[in-house]
Design an enzyme around this catalytic site. Structure first.
Site, PDB file in Angstrom:
ATOM      1  N   HIS A   1      31.592  74.742  19.923  1.00  0.00           N
ATOM      2  CA  HIS A   1      32.126  74.896  18.316  1.00  0.00           C
ATOM      3  C   HIS A   1      33.707  74.889  18.748  1.00  0.00           C
ATOM      4  CE1 HIS A   1      28.445  76.274  16.138  1.00  0.00           C
ATOM      5  NE2 HIS A   1      28.049  75.330  17.133  1.00  0.00           N
TER       6      HIS A   1
ATOM      7  N   GLU B   1      35.969  76.785  17.438  1.00  0.00           N
ATOM      8  CA  GLU B   1      36.488  78.136  17.303  1.00  0.00           C
ATOM      9  C   GLU B   1      36.201  78.504  19.068  1.00  0.00           C
ATOM     10  OE1 GLU B   1      34.834  77.864  13.215  1.00  0.00           O
ATOM     11  OE2 GLU B   1      34.262  77.119  15.352  1.00  0.00           O
TER      12      GLU B   1
ATOM     13  N   CYS C   1      30.652  79.846  11.756  1.00  0.00           N
ATOM     14  CA  CYS C   1      29.139  80.123  11.971  1.00  0.00           C
ATOM     15  C   CYS C   1      29.112  81.824  12.406  1.00  0.00           C
ATOM     16  CB  CYS C   1      28.341  79.278  12.700  1.00  0.00           C
ATOM     17  SG  CYS C   1      28.631  79.295  14.462  1.00  0.00           S
TER      18      CYS C   1
ATOM     19  N   CYS D   1      30.215  81.960  15.982  1.00  0.00           N
ATOM     20  CA  CYS D   1      31.796  82.071  16.032  1.00  0.00           C
ATOM     21  C   CYS D   1      32.435  83.028  15.669  1.00  0.00           C
ATOM     22  CB  CYS D   1      32.359  80.507  15.622  1.00  0.00           C
ATOM     23  SG  CYS D   1      31.841  79.212  16.292  1.00  0.00           S
TER      24      CYS D   1
END
Length: 160
Positions: free
Chosen positions: A57, A59, A87, A90
């Site tokens: 992801h 992040e 999410c 993250c």
């Protein structure tokens, strides 16, 4: 790179997300990390599709870049900008890295509206991780594994 405008930081994160999204590298997610002096340490995007890595992801990728650039796992004093509310994975990584301030663009509901499925993970966590249709968690062989923890503690290894 140095900047001081929230809009500029978010625009850079969004620009990276748009670029890689249109290359089919990942979704519409970008992230940027700055230090306390507003120096950009990392700009990253989601690369799940390219890397075949469900943890890639934006992040996470930005945290990895910033950590490598600084030579530390501790990003205290840094700020993260991300194109969407993080999410659960993250959020955990952000907290573990000691980032205390996050600016986000879209909401989790915005992500859900286009098909991203974070909501069931939030529900799973809120319901004490008891839905075995999502994930079956079972405690096994704790005593054997606990010796690792005891040894780490006894050797006074670094806490992070």
């Amino acid at each position: 790179m140095k900047s001081t405008n929230h809009h500029d930081f978010m625009a850079k994160a969004a620009s990276r997300a748009k670029e890689t999204m249109n290359q089919n590298i990942g979704g519409p997610f970008g992230a940027l990390i700055i230090d306390k002096d507003n120096n950009i340490l990392a700009i990253a995007s989601n690369s799940v599709l390219k890397d075949h890595d469900p943890t890639a992801h934006a992040e996470i990728n930005a945290i990895r870049q910033a950590s490598q650039n600084l030579g530390t796992h501790d990003l205290s004093g840094c700020t993260l900008y991300t194109t969407c509310y993080p999410c659960p994975m993250c959020l955990g990584a952000i907290i573990w890295s000691n980032i205390k301030k996050v600016y986000y663009g879209c909401t989790a509901e915005d992500a859900g509206a286009i098909g991203f499925r974070d909501d069931f993970i939030y529900d799973f966590i809120q319901n004490n991780a008891k839905n075995t249709e999502i994930l079956d968690l079972e405690n096994q062989d704790r005593e054997h594994c606990l010796t690792l923890f005891q040894e780490y503690h006894e050797k006074e290894k670094e806490m992070y």
